[in-house]
Every structure is written in structure tokens, then in C-alpha cells.
Design a protein around this motif. Structure first.
Motif, mmCIF file in Angstrom:
data_model
loop_
_atom_site.group_PDB
_atom_site.id
_atom_site.type_symbol
_atom_site.label_atom_id
_atom_site.label_comp_id
_atom_site.label_asym_id
_atom_site.label_seq_id
_atom_site.Cartn_x
_atom_site.Cartn_y
_atom_site.Cartn_z
ATOM 1 N N ALA A 8 91.267 40.420 90.348
ATOM 2 C CA ALA A 8 91.572 41.599 91.148
ATOM 3 C C ALA A 8 92.020 42.778 90.301
ATOM 4 C CB ALA A 8 92.634 41.255 92.190
ATOM 5 N N SER A 9 92.528 42.531 89.099
ATOM 6 C CA SER A 9 93.061 43.614 88.288
ATOM 7 C C SER A 9 92.160 43.983 87.108
ATOM 8 C CB SER A 9 94.457 43.246 87.763
ATOM 9 O OG SER A 9 94.388 42.111 86.908
ATOM 10 N N GLY A 11 89.448 45.789 87.177
ATOM 11 C CA GLY A 11 89.157 47.205 87.298
ATOM 12 C C GLY A 11 90.321 48.069 86.852
ATOM 13 N N GLU A 12 91.547 47.683 87.225
ATOM 14 C CA GLU A 12 92.722 48.432 86.815
ATOM 15 C C GLU A 12 92.882 48.386 85.295
ATOM 16 O OE1 GLU A 12 95.995 46.761 88.892
ATOM 17 O OE2 GLU A 12 95.211 47.270 90.883
ATOM 18 N N ARG A 13 92.632 47.241 84.712
ATOM 19 C CA ARG A 13 92.748 47.102 83.259
ATOM 20 C C ARG A 13 91.756 48.030 82.563
ATOM 21 N NH1 ARG A 13 93.873 42.435 79.667
ATOM 22 N NH2 ARG A 13 92.734 42.704 77.710
ATOM 23 N N LEU A 14 90.491 48.002 83.009
ATOM 24 C CA LEU A 14 89.481 48.851 82.386
ATOM 25 C C LEU A 14 89.794 50.330 82.596
ATOM 26 C CD1 LEU A 14 86.286 46.811 83.296
ATOM 27 C CD2 LEU A 14 87.193 47.168 81.001
ATOM 28 N N SER A 15 90.268 50.682 83.779
ATOM 29 C CA SER A 15 90.585 52.077 84.074
ATOM 30 C C SER A 15 91.655 52.629 83.152
ATOM 31 C CB SER A 15 91.042 52.224 85.527
ATOM 32 O OG SER A 15 89.989 51.944 86.423
ATOM 33 N N THR A 93 87.941 43.319 78.614
ATOM 34 C CA THR A 93 87.941 43.211 80.073
ATOM 35 C C THR A 93 89.074 42.373 80.645
ATOM 36 O OG1 THR A 93 86.497 41.263 80.033
ATOM 37 C CG2 THR A 93 85.424 43.449 80.104
ATOM 38 N N GLY A 94 89.566 41.393 79.873
ATOM 39 C CA GLY A 94 90.513 40.436 80.410
ATOM 40 C C GLY A 94 89.862 39.323 81.202
ATOM 41 N N ALA A 173 79.983 47.803 82.485
ATOM 42 C CA ALA A 173 80.571 46.658 83.183
ATOM 43 C C ALA A 173 80.691 46.998 84.653
ATOM 44 C CB ALA A 173 81.940 46.317 82.594
ATOM 45 N N TRP A 174 80.324 46.048 85.514
ATOM 46 C CA TRP A 174 80.478 46.290 86.949
ATOM 47 C C TRP A 174 80.784 44.991 87.669
ATOM 48 C CZ3 TRP A 174 75.685 46.706 84.518
ATOM 49 C CH2 TRP A 174 74.678 45.843 84.939
ATOM 50 N N ASN A 175 81.474 45.167 88.789
ATOM 51 C CA ASN A 175 81.835 44.048 89.648
ATOM 52 C C ASN A 175 80.738 43.851 90.676
ATOM 53 O OD1 ASN A 175 83.087 42.125 91.228
ATOM 54 N ND2 ASN A 175 84.963 43.287 91.559
ATOM 55 N N ASN A 176 80.138 42.667 90.703
ATOM 56 C CA ASN A 176 79.057 42.373 91.641
ATOM 57 C C ASN A 176 79.550 42.088 93.058
ATOM 58 O OD1 ASN A 176 76.593 42.297 89.848
ATOM 59 N ND2 ASN A 176 77.909 40.853 88.763
#
Length: 214
Positions: A8-9, A11-15, A93-94, A173-176
Motif C-alpha cells: 500500500a505504501s 506509491g508513497e515511497r516512490l513519490s 521500490t521497496g 513503474a506502475w501498479n497493475n
């Protein structure tokens, strides 16, 4: 997920990572990191792809023999160049390496492409049970352009009308999956035809559960 960042995080990490850009669209989580991989590291992976490339396949055949015309190489995770790249992707990415599929490389010659597709497995598709039982659905895709062809070879996310040009070492990188954990159709993308030269990319997919399951 051991010590790695929960899904869940990601995206926050990459941002919050310097040098990583998030595309401003609420429909999907899509990130870009230019110059993620240097030219020497890219060249090492290209050499491995050329050694063992084969015609690409697709999970659910749709009757179009020209749907995916690239070549693919299953990269050996024990090779030092591949292992180093795996570690760099995890550090950025983590994402838990234990949930990662073996890395693949793809080669696109002039005229070759991968028409509109998604990376997740379509629920109810012919091979959904075969590919998703145990390891679960694909979550994140990490793709790196290993070179810049003379012309063409861009990646188009059609539903958000975004075209990303291939440049050596650039990472996408993207979330599917969407916020509810369901396959996100907004990730539909097209590996556009190469018009001149050759395009090389490397792709790493991650799953909901450990790979291989058990």
C-alpha cells in the motif's frame, strides 16, 4: 513482506524519492525515474538478451499473430548483472524480491510491437487459474529501457493518452491493481512499433504472494 515496504505504501515511497516523477493522474499509479541504470549496466543486460532471445508469447492468445511480435529472454537471476539489477529495483521500490517473477528482457526489431495489453491476468481468462493460483495476481510492473532506438518504440498508455519515449536507463513503474486491489484497466499500454534501429527493455513483475508459491 519481511522488512520491505508494504504494497500500500509503494506509491508513497516512490513519490518521496528524489529523481522519481509521478504522473499526475488519479486513474493509476505510474512513475518514471530517468537515468536509473547506466549505459554499462544496460549493455550487459542487452548482451544477455541477445544470447538467448526467442519469440515472445502471450498468456491468452487472441487469434492475432501480429499482436506481440517481439523476442524475449528469460534472464538468469544468478547472473551477477541480473542479481545486481534485481537488488537495485528492490532498493528503489521497496517491493519484496521474494514476490518477484524472474526478470525478462525483450528485443524489438523494426516493425515489431506489443499491441494494447495489460500486465495483469484477466480474471476468467483461459489461463487465469494456471498463472494466478498460488502466487496470486501481478501487482507492480517495473520496466527499464536499455537503449534508445533511432525512431519509434515508445510506450503509450492509451486510456490516459500518455506516450513515454524510450531513453537509455529510464525506468517506468506502475501498479497493475487499483485502490481496491482489483485489476486496473487504466494500465492498458502499447509497446509501439520500432521505426528504425532496435529497442531493448527489461521487465520485472511482482505478485501478491511469494514466487514460486510454496
Amino acid at each position: 513482506m519481511t522488512a520491505h515496504t508494504p504494497p500500500a505504501s509503494i506509491g508513497e515511497r516512490l513519490s518521496s524519492t528524489p529523481g522519481v516523477r509521478r504522473f499526475p493522474n488519479r486513474k493509476l499509479d505510474l512513475f518514471l525515474a530517468p537515468d536509473f541504470l547506466d549505459t554499462d549496466a544496460c549493455a550487459a543486460i542487452i548482451a544477455l538478451i541477445d544470447e538467448q532471445r526467442r519469440p515472445s508469447t502471450q498468456a491468452d492468445a487472441n487469434g492475432d499473430p501480429l499482436y506481440r511480435t517481439s523476442e524475449t529472454c528469460d534472464l538468469d537471476c544468478a547472473h551477477p548483472a541480473v542479481a545486481a539489477l534485481d537488488a537495485r529495483i528492490a532498493a528503489l521500490t521497496g517491493l519484496d524480491p521474494a514476490h518477484g517473477e524472474p526478470m525478462q528482457g525483450q528485443r524489438y526489431a523494426v516493425g515489431q510491437e506489443f499491441k494494447d495489453h495489460t500486465d495483469y491476468f484477466e480474471p476468467g481468462g483461459l489461463d487465469y487459474d494456471r498463472y494466478c493460483t498460488g502466487c496470486g495476481q501481478r501487482t507492480w510492473t517495473v520496466m527499464i529501457y536499455l537503449n534508445q532506438p533511432a525512431a519509434g518504440g515508445a510506450t503509450r498508455f492509451r486510456r490516459i493518452d500518455k506516450i513515454i519515449q524510450p531513453e537509455t536507463g529510464k525506468l517506468l513503474a506502475w501498479n497493475n491493481l487499483d485502490a481496491a486491489g482489483q485489476p486496473n484497466g487504466w494500465t492498458l499500454h502499447h509497446g509501439m512499433k520500432v521505426r528504425s534501429g532496435t529497442k531493448y527493455v527489461v521487465t520485472k513483475w511482482f505478485r501478491q504472494h511469494r514466487w514460486p508459491h510454496g
